[in-house]
Write a protein that holds these residues in place. Structure first.
Motif, PDB file in Angstrom:
ATOM      1  N   TYR A 110      -1.054 -10.293  -2.130  1.00 61.05           N
ATOM      2  CA  TYR A 110      -1.835  -9.060  -2.032  1.00 61.05           C
ATOM      3  C   TYR A 110      -2.270  -8.540  -3.403  1.00 61.05           C
ATOM      4  O   TYR A 110      -1.463  -8.443  -4.328  1.00 61.05           O
ATOM      5  N   LYS A 111      -3.544  -8.188  -3.488  1.00 61.66           N
ATOM      6  CA  LYS A 111      -4.054  -7.540  -4.692  1.00 61.66           C
ATOM      7  C   LYS A 111      -3.641  -6.081  -4.748  1.00 61.66           C
ATOM      8  O   LYS A 111      -3.525  -5.504  -5.827  1.00 61.66           O
ATOM      9  N   ASP A 112      -3.450  -5.490  -3.580  1.00 64.89           N
ATOM     10  CA  ASP A 112      -3.097  -4.081  -3.514  1.00 64.89           C
ATOM     11  C   ASP A 112      -2.327  -3.835  -2.225  1.00 64.89           C
ATOM     12  O   ASP A 112      -2.660  -4.399  -1.179  1.00 64.89           O
ATOM     13  N   LEU A 113      -1.299  -3.003  -2.293  1.00 60.69           N
ATOM     14  CA  LEU A 113      -0.514  -2.614  -1.131  1.00 60.69           C
ATOM     15  C   LEU A 113      -0.363  -1.105  -1.142  1.00 60.69           C
ATOM     16  O   LEU A 113       0.026  -0.525  -2.165  1.00 60.69           O
ATOM     17  N   ARG A 114      -0.654  -0.472  -0.013  1.00 56.04           N
ATOM     18  CA  ARG A 114      -0.637   0.993   0.048  1.00 56.04           C
ATOM     19  C   ARG A 114       0.230   1.473   1.205  1.00 56.04           C
ATOM     20  O   ARG A 114       0.204   0.902   2.291  1.00 56.04           O
ATOM     21  N   LEU A 115       0.974   2.519   0.937  1.00 57.26           N
ATOM     22  CA  LEU A 115       1.852   3.128   1.931  1.00 57.26           C
ATOM     23  C   LEU A 115       1.102   4.221   2.671  1.00 57.26           C
ATOM     24  O   LEU A 115       0.581   5.158   2.061  1.00 57.26           O
ATOM     25  N   ALA A 116       1.026   4.107   4.005  1.00 59.07           N
ATOM     26  CA  ALA A 116       0.366   5.134   4.811  1.00 59.07           C
ATOM     27  C   ALA A 116       0.828   5.009   6.252  1.00 59.07           C
ATOM     28  O   ALA A 116       0.908   3.901   6.799  1.00 59.07           O
ATOM     29  N   LEU A 117       1.126   6.132   6.888  1.00 57.11           N
ATOM     30  CA  LEU A 117       1.497   6.169   8.290  1.00 57.11           C
ATOM     31  C   LEU A 117       0.245   6.489   9.087  1.00 57.11           C
ATOM     32  O   LEU A 117      -0.244   7.613   9.082  1.00 57.11           O
ATOM     33  N   LEU A 118      -0.283   5.478   9.757  1.00 58.56           N
ATOM     34  CA  LEU A 118      -1.567   5.618  10.435  1.00 58.56           C
ATOM     35  C   LEU A 118      -1.478   6.646  11.556  1.00 58.56           C
ATOM     36  O   LEU A 118      -0.529   6.679  12.318  1.00 58.56           O
ATOM     37  N   GLY A 119      -2.489   7.458  11.635  1.00 56.37           N
ATOM     38  CA  GLY A 119      -2.512   8.566  12.584  1.00 56.37           C
ATOM     39  C   GLY A 119      -2.311   9.862  11.833  1.00 56.37           C
ATOM     40  O   GLY A 119      -3.256  10.611  11.603  1.00 56.37           O
ATOM     41  N   PRO A 120      -1.067  10.152  11.416  1.00 60.28           N
ATOM     42  CA  PRO A 120      -0.851  11.341  10.591  1.00 60.28           C
ATOM     43  C   PRO A 120      -1.597  11.282   9.265  1.00 60.28           C
ATOM     44  O   PRO A 120      -1.967  12.306   8.703  1.00 60.28           O
ATOM     45  N   GLU A 121      -1.809  10.053   8.760  1.00 58.00           N
ATOM     46  CA  GLU A 121      -2.517   9.873   7.496  1.00 58.00           C
ATOM     47  C   GLU A 121      -3.727   8.971   7.715  1.00 58.00           C
ATOM     48  O   GLU A 121      -3.683   8.051   8.537  1.00 58.00           O
TER      49      GLU A 121
END
Length: 238
Positions: A110-121
């Motif tokens: 991965y070139k980039d990995l991002r933390l996000a909880l889909l729906g709320p964010e």
């Protein structure tokens, strides 16, 4: 418990806990499950990643080495590893669990990995740039809401592919989710946002974690697998 000592009973219990836990607690569970995640999925004959990647590869005609892929709910990086075997090299990943992202990072894909909880964010991805947007296993009741599919489409570039795979889990919440998802997919087609390439069904998506397999050596066996579907859409160029 070490990965090497896991068995199907351990895997089945983990899936049951995951599906029954409160969504607010599920991220913490995935963080703790990360070490055994792929082992447990393999023990349960989980075929969602292979189903999605195979279906996508049947229709992708571009140069995989140049394609930019957004792996949503990327987990341990399982999908990226399968796609890398087909020549894909450029991945960005999103997941709600830092423990899973740490595993994905270890793949080196991965070139980039991002933390996000889909729906709320919101989906943390640049719109209109990805040749492929793929989500495997994340579309179900209590996980990513149906509204996320519009964000997936928005992230794809015009003419890009959106690939999704999900299992037909039992229970009213799962059935209601499936009905809502089908309505949204049709509505987005009617709105001209994308065109369907097709669907691919399997009767052996994964072993049903809610089936008690003890004492099945004699007499008729219940259905041990749940079915599942891969969906493939192409974003409109207008």
């Amino acid at each position: 418990m070490s990965v090497s000592s896991r068995n199907t009973d351990d895997a089945r219990a983990a899936f049951q806990t995951c599906q029954s836990s409160d969504p607010r607690d599920r991220v913490e569970f995935y963080d703790s499950w990360a070490e055994n995640y792929e082992t447990d999925h393999t023990l349960m004959n989980y075929r969602s990643p292979q189903l999605a990647v195979d279906f996508l590869s049947e229709h992708f005609s571009g140069n995989p080495e140049e394609a930019l892929v957004l792996d949503v709910a990327c987990g341990s990086g399982w999908v990226a590893k399968l796609m890398a075997e087909l020549g894909f090299k450029n991945f960005e990943g999103v997941d709600g669990s830092q423990g899973m992202l740490d595993l994905a990072a270890k793949t080196g894909l991965y070139k980039d990995l991002r933390l996000a909880l889909l729906g709320p964010e919101p989906l943390p991805a640049q719109p209109g740039v990805f040749d492929v947007v793929i989500i495997v296993g994340g579309l179900d009741a209590g996980f990513a809401p149906v509204s996320v599919v519009r964000e997936l489409c928005n992230a794809a570039k015009p003419g890009g592919f959106i690939c999704m795979s999900r299992g037909d889990h039992s229970g009213r919440p799962a059935e209601d989710y499936k009905a809502e998802l089908d309505r949204e997919l049709r509505l987005m087609e009617q709105e001209g946002l994308w065109t369907p390439v097709g669907t691919k069904r399997t009767d052996r998506y994964m072993e049903d974690p809610h089936v008690d397999t003890k004492g099945l050596k004699e007499g008729p066996k219940p259905e041990l697998f749940i079915s599942g579907t891969a969906y493939l859409f192409k974003k409109s160029k207008q």
